[in-house]
Design a protein around this motif. Structure first.
Motif, PDB file in Angstrom:
ATOM      1  N   PRO A  63      33.298  33.042  44.136  1.00 13.53           N
ATOM      2  CA  PRO A  63      33.461  32.646  42.727  1.00 13.53           C
ATOM      3  C   PRO A  63      33.515  33.848  41.782  1.00 13.53           C
ATOM      4  O   PRO A  63      34.296  33.846  40.827  1.00 13.53           O
ATOM      5  CB  PRO A  63      32.206  31.808  42.454  1.00 13.53           C
ATOM      6  CG  PRO A  63      31.703  31.382  43.780  1.00 13.53           C
ATOM      7  CD  PRO A  63      32.129  32.420  44.761  1.00 13.53           C
ATOM      8  N   GLN A  64      32.707  34.877  42.086  1.00 13.67           N
ATOM      9  CA  GLN A  64      32.697  36.063  41.228  1.00 13.67           C
ATOM     10  C   GLN A  64      34.065  36.721  41.209  1.00 13.67           C
ATOM     11  O   GLN A  64      34.579  37.105  40.160  1.00 13.67           O
ATOM     12  CB  GLN A  64      31.667  37.077  41.742  1.00 13.67           C
ATOM     13  CG  GLN A  64      30.317  36.499  42.091  1.00 13.67           C
ATOM     14  CD  GLN A  64      29.677  35.803  40.928  1.00 13.67           C
ATOM     15  OE1 GLN A  64      29.902  36.197  39.783  1.00 13.67           O
ATOM     16  NE2 GLN A  64      28.896  34.782  41.191  1.00 13.67           N
ATOM     17  N   THR A  65      34.629  36.860  42.420  1.00 14.00           N
ATOM     18  CA  THR A  65      35.918  37.535  42.524  1.00 14.00           C
ATOM     19  C   THR A  65      37.038  36.672  41.949  1.00 14.00           C
ATOM     20  O   THR A  65      37.973  37.185  41.330  1.00 14.00           O
ATOM     21  CB  THR A  65      36.201  37.888  43.993  1.00 14.00           C
ATOM     22  OG1 THR A  65      35.131  38.709  44.448  1.00 14.00           O
ATOM     23  CG2 THR A  65      37.499  38.646  44.148  1.00 14.00           C
ATOM     24  N   LEU A  66      36.928  35.347  42.124  1.00 14.47           N
ATOM     25  CA  LEU A  66      37.949  34.462  41.558  1.00 14.47           C
ATOM     26  C   LEU A  66      37.952  34.552  40.032  1.00 14.47           C
ATOM     27  O   LEU A  66      39.014  34.599  39.411  1.00 14.47           O
ATOM     28  CB  LEU A  66      37.715  33.016  42.000  1.00 14.47           C
ATOM     29  CG  LEU A  66      38.191  32.669  43.407  1.00 14.47           C
ATOM     30  CD1 LEU A  66      38.025  31.179  43.663  1.00 14.47           C
ATOM     31  CD2 LEU A  66      39.648  33.076  43.620  1.00 14.47           C
ATOM     32  N   GLN A  67      36.765  34.594  39.441  1.00 15.80           N
ATOM     33  CA  GLN A  67      36.665  34.767  37.990  1.00 15.80           C
ATOM     34  C   GLN A  67      37.388  36.030  37.556  1.00 15.80           C
ATOM     35  O   GLN A  67      38.200  36.037  36.641  1.00 15.80           O
ATOM     36  CB  GLN A  67      35.198  34.925  37.594  1.00 15.80           C
ATOM     37  CG  GLN A  67      34.505  33.647  37.214  1.00 15.80           C
ATOM     38  CD  GLN A  67      33.062  33.929  36.825  1.00 15.80           C
ATOM     39  OE1 GLN A  67      32.722  35.052  36.453  1.00 15.80           O
ATOM     40  NE2 GLN A  67      32.214  32.937  36.922  1.00 15.80           N
ATOM     41  N   LEU A  68      37.051  37.114  38.261  1.00 13.00           N
ATOM     42  CA  LEU A  68      37.599  38.422  37.907  1.00 13.00           C
ATOM     43  C   LEU A  68      39.110  38.453  38.082  1.00 13.00           C
ATOM     44  O   LEU A  68      39.849  38.801  37.154  1.00 13.00           O
ATOM     45  CB  LEU A  68      36.937  39.499  38.779  1.00 13.00           C
ATOM     46  CG  LEU A  68      37.505  40.909  38.673  1.00 13.00           C
ATOM     47  CD1 LEU A  68      37.258  41.468  37.282  1.00 13.00           C
ATOM     48  CD2 LEU A  68      36.881  41.813  39.723  1.00 13.00           C
ATOM     49  N   THR A  69      39.583  38.033  39.293  1.00  9.06           N
ATOM     50  CA  THR A  69      41.015  38.128  39.551  1.00  9.06           C
ATOM     51  C   THR A  69      41.781  37.098  38.722  1.00  9.06           C
ATOM     52  O   THR A  69      42.888  37.369  38.266  1.00  9.06           O
ATOM     53  CB  THR A  69      41.317  37.914  41.042  1.00  9.06           C
ATOM     54  OG1 THR A  69      40.656  36.730  41.479  1.00  9.06           O
ATOM     55  CG2 THR A  69      40.830  39.064  41.879  1.00  9.06           C
ATOM     56  N   GLY A  70      41.177  35.932  38.498  1.00 10.00           N
ATOM     57  CA  GLY A  70      41.825  34.921  37.667  1.00 10.00           C
ATOM     58  C   GLY A  70      42.038  35.442  36.261  1.00 10.00           C
ATOM     59  O   GLY A  70      43.160  35.367  35.705  1.00 10.00           O
ATOM     60  N   ALA A  71      40.995  35.990  35.677  1.00 11.38           N
ATOM     61  CA  ALA A  71      41.102  36.532  34.317  1.00 11.38           C
ATOM     62  C   ALA A  71      42.101  37.672  34.289  1.00 11.38           C
ATOM     63  O   ALA A  71      42.912  37.779  33.358  1.00 11.38           O
ATOM     64  CB  ALA A  71      39.730  37.018  33.842  1.00 11.38           C
TER      65      ALA A  71
END
Lengths: 540, 319
Positions: free
Chosen positions: B101-109
């Motif tokens: 989830p942390q990485t998805l937040q980062l890469t999504g943004a």
């Protein structure tokens, strides 16, 4: 966040600095406020200490981890049977009020303090200690430190509810100091009986001045003050509970970000401050604090069975050709000391052999001459058609390793010794030592007991450096069986002298632990193993 | 359409299997073994009982023949079990699930920012009539691609955290902590989007249908956005699929600079200590994300340009 009235100009100033390229060279502190001076003021309870460390060991069990970054926090969760005075190296009471050691150093009997409870409500008894020491040998690959301290244990018995006895198969004088380490910190019975994996991921229950509140791997470890704590080490100045309400350890791998966060007030203390960040951190609201790690100093661990290195004169020539002060000045943080023995000066029973370790290029050359090594056209000495060349293997567990070794390489070249540097993966290090496939390896071992010399250099144990069996073995075995402090000191001094004068290994530089902290943080002191104890720490 | 999807799915599975197998072979060829890595990871080396190491090696199955290990691990991986991390003892899948989830937040943004910034830049550069402005805008993407992410991150931290204290320098706490890392990661990604989109916009604007639209009296902005951009977005969309892989790779650097927990950090740590089960998990998982992103792109194509499925689609209709 309240915008500073001058934030606009400051932002442009920052941009200008960036353009001029000076930005990342550790620009001076722009921190405002922070008028606190060094010491002074009265200690006051309360507050949160935020501490940025560079790594996470991936495990929240003090018995398993060996990395300082994680020990800083987990040490606060567990108490130990004993404590060790960092000034004198003496072992003093903590959970154990008193103890007896048999004359042959095989049997250790501890009398526990009464009224100690773990944070799960259970009480400290001899059985709890037994449960801990029985579980330690079953820890996995991470638990090698604790396992080493208990190796050769025959039995642990609860003599009565508050008396516990540990028996070893052989004399084992180091065990008393081992009981002062975080590795043998006492966990509650329920905790000790968990699987090593569960203890790693969920954390443990201890009787320490702080309680583990949360562990998020690679991110943070949060601790809260234990209410009603009343069984602190006899070394601590404050009785009862700790001053601080909360401790937060954040994992910040990038050194520049750690020091910038400290300067800008986003954290109160940081670990692993290297030479490169010193300049940025000096002055202002930040102070540096350092202490040499006890134990075996960084050294060239020579393989004494190699044809080249069997000759004592060659080894002694290497010892004399290394200019330790130059290496310290060029590579290591300010305050780091060149090696003056195989043990760091903070190790109990350390002996100053600085004279034997003095840099003497002429002596090195004449030793090599008399050993029959003649200078060649290209500067490397030759004997019987063979070049005086050796390979030093090392691995990147510290940023200082490579520059230090490159200097050693130059210094040895000056006397006609060719050094080839070969970097290994961390995973190759242990197999390399075991196989003996090396001329020399670069490394150190942190331990606040001189018995580390026996585990490292006795030919009766692992004998990684292939020393010749002889008087050193006798001395090392005897010190392990000696409970008389003065006699042990004598034997340990002999051992150091034998190692250094025979140049079995080449001591180079002490490892220094350096912390940075805001000046508002007081009484954050190093323990005997150069790790931190935060019970007495306060913010004001 | 169904055949089209099935073919794409089969390809995706093939890629996953290949990723698993290649990573297994590469890790097997590395010198040393993970168990001694763990024992020697602290500075305190040389203290380990070789017999104990051998026992641990046996417990993790590292003493079996390579083929047996491969078959064993692949069999379990198919069922979603990647074993336990050697360094922490935790199941690999839950370690990855925690970090995701942390990485998805980062890469999504970062992806959102990259598409907005890169797309905006490309449209602006191709729309403007001023030659100097176009030159200036078009010179930005090569710059964005070539500056090291690490350096960009450190500069942003220095400016916006240490000096002006607008954003936290590290950590995963809240949206404010996401700003600097997302911008850092969006710069190279956005630059790539801008490069590709600008190029295909120029091509599209030369096409005959643009002339037709112009002849029909459509406004300049309308032609640019409605006609040209729609056609030009296909190549850019392909790049977005590739960017998924780039973003995951970039997160290793960005998460280290900004001390964010996530897949990137897990990867870096796992590689350092040669945590074979964890590295395998990361590789397969990375491949999974990459494959999924490309699958989505493949499935979106027909929506943008119906001609793409016409060939197989007609067969389906006839049957």
């Amino acid at each position: 966040m309240i915008a500073h009235p001058d934030s606009r100009t400051r932002r442009w100033a920052a941009l200008a600095a960036l353009v001029s390229g000076s930005l990342l060279l550790g620009a001076c502190s722009s921190a405002d406020g922070g008028t606190s001076t060094g010491d002074g003021g009265r200690p006051k309870p309360g507050g949160t200490l935020t501490f940025a460390v560079s790594s996470d060991a991936g495990c929240a069990d003090p018995q398993q981890v060996g990395s300082n970054d994680t020990i800083y926090s987990l040490r606060q969760v567990v108490d130990s049977l004993t404590d060790q005075d960092p000034k004198t190296g003496r072992i003093v009471p903590w959970l154990a009020k008193s103890w007896e050691v048999s004359a042959d150093a095989t049997t250790f009997t501890f009398h526990l303090r009464s009224g100690v409870t773990f944070s799960d409500g259970s009480a400290l008894t001899a059985h709890v200690v037994k449960d801990n020491f029985d579980a330690v040998p079953e820890l996995g690959a991470l638990g090698t430190l604790a396992q080493g301290y208990l190796s050769g244990v025959e039995s642990t018995t609860a003599v009565d509810p508050l008396t516990v006895r540990v028996r070893f198969k052989q004399p084992n004088a180091q065990f008393l100091q081992a009981t002062a380490t975080h590795s043998l910190g006492i966990e509650s019975s329920a905790s000790a009986k968990q699987s090593p994996q569960t203890k790693c991921s969920k954390g443990v229950v201890g009787s320490g001045p702080f309680v583990l509140n949360g562990y998020v791997q690679n991110r943070s470890i949060t601790l809260a003050k234990r209410a009603g704590y009343a069984w602190g080490s006899s070394l601590w100045t404050k009785k009862g509970e700790a001053y601080l309400d909360k401790l937060v350890f954040k994992v910040v791998p990038e050194a520049g970000v750690r020091s910038g966060s400290l300067q800008s007030g986003q954290v109160d203390a940081i670990g692993s401050v290297g030479k490169a960040n010193e300049a940025a951190l000096q002055g202002g609201t930040v102070a540096l604090q350092q202490r040499a790690n006890p134990g075996v100093v960084f050294n060239l661990g020579l393989n004494n069975s190699r044809p080249l290195l069997k000759d004592t004169k060659v080894r002694q020539a290497i010892l004399a050709a290394v200019d330790r002060q130059q290496i310290v000045d060029a590579v290591f943080p300010t305050g780091t000391r060149p090696a003056t023995s195989i043990l760091a000066h903070t190790t109990p029973d350390y002996t100053d052999l600085g004279k034997d370790l003095a840099f003497d290029e002429a002596k090195a050359k004449s030793l090599l001459d008399s050993a029959g090594w003649r200078t060649n056209g290209d500067g490397v000495r030759v004997k019987d058609g063979k070049k005086l060349s050796l390979t030093v293997k090392w691995f990147a567990n510290a940023a200082t390793n490579q520059p230090a070794l490159e200097l050693v390489q130059q210094q040895l070249k000056a006397v006609g010794i060719d050094v080839v540097l070969k970097q290994l993966q961390i995973t190759q290090f242990s197999p390399t030592l075991q196989s003996g496939d090396f001329d020399a390896v670069w490394g150190n071992v942190t331990r606040a007991d001189p018995d580390i010399l026996r585990s490292s250099y006795s030919t009766l144990l692992a004998d990684f450096y292939h020393l010749p069996a002889g008087p050193l073995d006798t001395v090392l075995t005897r010190q392990a069986a000696t409970t008389d402090a003065a006699r042990r000191k004598q034997l340990v001094a002999q051992a150091q002298t034998l190692i250094v004068q025979n140049a079995y290994v080449v001591p180079v530089v002490e490892l220094q632990t350096q912390l940075g902290m805001a000046k508002k943080v007081h009484d954050l002191a190093f323990d005997a193993s150069s790790r931190v104890q935060l019970h007495d720490t306060w913010i004001g | 359409m169904r055949l089209y999807v099935a073919k794409r799915l089969a390809q995706a599975l093939g890629v996953l299997w290949a990723a698993y197998t290649v990573s297994f072979l590469v890790l097997d060829f590395l010198p040393g073994d993970p168990v001694s890595a763990m024992a020697g990871a602290g500075a305190d080396t040389g203290q380990v009982d070789p017999a104990r190491l051998a026992a641990l090696r046996h417990a993790y199955g590292f003493d079996k023949p390579v083929l047996a290990q491969y078959a064993d691990h692949l069999g379990r991986a198919v069922r979603g079990d990647f074993g336990d991390s050697v360094s922490t003892g935790r199941p690999v899948t839950s370690t990855l699930a925690d970090a995701l989830p942390q990485t998805l937040q980062l890469t999504g943004a970062a992806l959102l920012l990259a598409v907005l910034l890169g797309g905006g830049l490309a449209v602006a550069a191709t729309y403007t009539g001023r030659r100097w402005l176009r030159q200036l805008l078009l010179s930005l993407p090569p710059l964005g691609v070539s500056v090291p992410t690490f350096w960009v991150g450190l500069v942003l931290v220095e400016l916006f955290s240490f000096r002006t204290r607008l954003f936290p320098a590290f950590g995963n706490d809240g949206p404010r902590g996401l700003v600097l890392p997302a911008v850092t990661l969006a710069i190279p990604t956005g630059a790539l989007v801008a490069q590709v989109l600008a190029k295909s916009l120029f091509t599209a604007l030369d096409q005959a249908y643009v002339e037709t639209a112009r002849a029909k009296g459509a406004g300049r902005l309308r032609i640019h956005l409605r006609h040209a951009l729609r056609n030009a977005s296909l190549p850019a969309l392909t790049v977005v699929g590739l960017l998924a892989g780039q973003l995951i790779a970039g997160s290793v650097v960005v998460e280290t600079v900004f001390s964010r927990d996530g897949l990137g950090r897990v990867t870096a740590a796992a590689v350092t200590v040669q945590d074979i089960p964890l590295v395998q998990g990361v590789v397969v998982f990375g491949a999974l994300i990459f494959v999924a992103a490309n699958l989505v792109v493949d499935l979106v194509y027909p929506l943008l340009d119906p001609r793409i499925v016409v060939a197989p689609g007609r067969k389906v209709r006839l049957a």
